[in-house]
Design an enzyme around this catalytic site. Structure first.
Site, PDB file in Angstrom:
ATOM      1  N   LYS A  15       0.824  -1.214   0.000  1.00 49.27           N
ATOM      2  CA  LYS A  15       0.000   0.000   0.000  1.00 49.27           C
ATOM      3  C   LYS A  15       0.858   1.264   0.000  1.00 49.27           C
ATOM      4  O   LYS A  15       0.543   2.228  -0.702  1.00 49.27           O
ATOM      5  CB  LYS A  15      -0.937   0.015   1.236  1.00 49.27           C
ATOM      6  CG  LYS A  15      -1.923  -1.135   1.277  1.00 49.27           C
ATOM      7  CD  LYS A  15      -2.959  -0.978   2.381  1.00 49.27           C
ATOM      8  CE  LYS A  15      -2.401  -0.932   3.787  1.00 49.27           C
ATOM      9  NZ  LYS A  15      -1.750  -2.194   4.247  1.00 49.27           N
ATOM     10  N   ARG A  91      -9.270   0.352   9.825  1.00 50.65           N
ATOM     11  CA  ARG A  91      -8.772  -0.984  10.127  1.00 50.65           C
ATOM     12  C   ARG A  91      -9.776  -1.802  10.921  1.00 50.65           C
ATOM     13  O   ARG A  91      -9.512  -2.961  11.242  1.00 50.65           O
ATOM     14  CB  ARG A  91      -7.487  -0.877  10.925  1.00 50.65           C
ATOM     15  CG  ARG A  91      -6.232  -0.990  10.036  1.00 50.65           C
ATOM     16  CD  ARG A  91      -5.078  -0.968  10.949  1.00 50.65           C
ATOM     17  NE  ARG A  91      -3.834  -1.531  10.598  1.00 50.65           N
ATOM     18  CZ  ARG A  91      -2.876  -0.895   9.941  1.00 50.65           C
ATOM     19  NH1 ARG A  91      -3.065   0.267   9.390  1.00 50.65           N
ATOM     20  NH2 ARG A  91      -1.699  -1.460   9.792  1.00 50.65           N
ATOM     21  N   ARG A 125      11.700  -7.164   5.431  1.00 49.62           N
ATOM     22  CA  ARG A 125      11.748  -5.733   5.108  1.00 49.62           C
ATOM     23  C   ARG A 125      12.765  -5.005   5.982  1.00 49.62           C
ATOM     24  O   ARG A 125      12.888  -5.265   7.171  1.00 49.62           O
ATOM     25  CB  ARG A 125      10.355  -5.132   5.310  1.00 49.62           C
ATOM     26  CG  ARG A 125      10.321  -3.624   5.099  1.00 49.62           C
ATOM     27  CD  ARG A 125       8.943  -3.127   4.853  1.00 49.62           C
ATOM     28  NE  ARG A 125       8.080  -3.245   6.025  1.00 49.62           N
ATOM     29  CZ  ARG A 125       6.807  -2.834   6.031  1.00 49.62           C
ATOM     30  NH1 ARG A 125       6.256  -2.344   4.941  1.00 49.62           N
ATOM     31  NH2 ARG A 125       6.079  -2.963   7.120  1.00 49.62           N
ATOM     32  N   ARG A 158      12.008  -2.585  11.357  1.00 54.80           N
ATOM     33  CA  ARG A 158      10.974  -2.001  12.213  1.00 54.80           C
ATOM     34  C   ARG A 158      10.668  -2.988  13.330  1.00 54.80           C
ATOM     35  O   ARG A 158      10.576  -4.189  13.085  1.00 54.80           O
ATOM     36  CB  ARG A 158       9.694  -1.777  11.379  1.00 54.80           C
ATOM     37  CG  ARG A 158       9.508  -0.362  10.898  1.00 54.80           C
ATOM     38  CD  ARG A 158       8.431  -0.276   9.839  1.00 54.80           C
ATOM     39  NE  ARG A 158       7.111  -0.741  10.293  1.00 54.80           N
ATOM     40  CZ  ARG A 158       5.990  -0.565   9.588  1.00 54.80           C
ATOM     41  NH1 ARG A 158       6.037   0.065   8.407  1.00 54.80           N
ATOM     42  NH2 ARG A 158       4.833  -1.002  10.033  1.00 54.80           N
ATOM     43  N   ARG A 169       0.114  -8.939  13.830  1.00 55.16           N
ATOM     44  CA  ARG A 169      -0.509  -7.981  12.904  1.00 55.16           C
ATOM     45  C   ARG A 169      -1.422  -8.704  11.919  1.00 55.16           C
ATOM     46  O   ARG A 169      -2.492  -8.203  11.567  1.00 55.16           O
ATOM     47  CB  ARG A 169       0.574  -7.205  12.139  1.00 55.16           C
ATOM     48  CG  ARG A 169       1.283  -6.180  13.006  1.00 55.16           C
ATOM     49  CD  ARG A 169       2.586  -5.743  12.388  1.00 55.16           C
ATOM     50  NE  ARG A 169       2.413  -4.856  11.248  1.00 55.16           N
ATOM     51  CZ  ARG A 169       3.386  -4.586  10.364  1.00 55.16           C
ATOM     52  NH1 ARG A 169       4.562  -5.166  10.477  1.00 55.16           N
ATOM     53  NH2 ARG A 169       3.168  -3.765   9.382  1.00 55.16           N
TER      54      ARG A 169
END
Ligand code: AMP
Length: 214
Positions: A15, A91, A125, A158, A169
């Site tokens: 996104k 969300r 990531r 992160r 998540r």
């Protein structure tokens, strides 16, 4: 008027990347609760009497930040925007209802990606600690390991891209956010795009979709 775009999809669907493309191509503003909250991780929300005292304590665990905090951020950002791509919100169904009272939408896009692919994308990531550029340990390596190509900053993982937080998540997504996609899915403005294609493939589909309403 620039288009009002809602971009839905699980964490790791792309996104953020596709939002940047939309900003360049259509001149919309990128309204993203994830970035806004990361910039305010240490904000004191203790007066709300919630479980934790800062947004960061929810985020590092992969949990949702309470609705009151997030709704206020979005409301403020949307009132000043001439066209937007909204990314990372709503969300849950309560946020979706709140959004109805703030604005209407020209196009609602859902990027779909399988769970195995998401785990690989998120745990691999790395982000630049200086400029925020994204990399991946396998699929998108920098020229020099651990160093940002764009600015020379240090690449870090992160906190919420660590495996345990990623699993959390994805569970939060399945439980809270999938119903939001369901909620929008029978709207005329709703379009689903295969997020497992190459970045260029996803962008081609997305650009064509938004072109129809822009
Ligand atoms: P993201 O960068 O969109 O994956 O967001 C990172 C984290 O910020 C999430 O795991 C949540 O803790 C928090 N967050 C972002 N957007 C929302 C939202 N709409 N509602 C609640 N928490 C959010």
């Amino acid at each position: 008027m620039n288009p009002k775009i809602l971009l839905l999809g699980p964490p790791g669907a792309g996104k953020g990347t596709q939002s940047s493309n939309l900003v360049s191509e259509f001149g919309v503003e990128h309204v993203t609760t994830g970035d806004a909250l990361r910039a305010n991780k240490e904000m004191d929300i203790s007066d709300l009497g919630l479980e934790y005292d800062t947004p960061g304590e929810y985020m590092d665990r992969g949990e949702l930040v309470p609705d009151d905090v997030v709704n206020a951020i979005v409301e403020k950002a949307l009132t000043s925007a001439d066209g937007f791509v909204l990314d990372g919100y709503p969300r849950n169904l309560d946020q979706a209802e709140e959004l109805e009272s703030m604005t209407d939408l020209d196009v609602i896009v859902s990027l779909s990606v399988s769970e195995d692919e998401l785990v690989d994308r998120l745990t691999g990531r790395r982000v630049c600690s200086e400029c925020g550029e994204n990399y991946h340990v396998e699929f998108d390596q920098p020229e020099e390991a651990g160093v940002c190509d764009a600015c020379g900053g240090e690449l870090i993982q992160r906190e919420d891209d660590r495996e345990e937080a990623v699993r959390n998540r994805l569970e939060v997504f399945a439980e809270n956010t999938e119903p939001v996609i369901e909620y929008y899915s029978d709207r005329e403005e709703f379009v689903e795009i295969d997020g497992e294609q190459s970045l260029e493939g996803v962008w081609a589909d997305l650009q064509a979709t938004v072109d129809e309403v822009a």
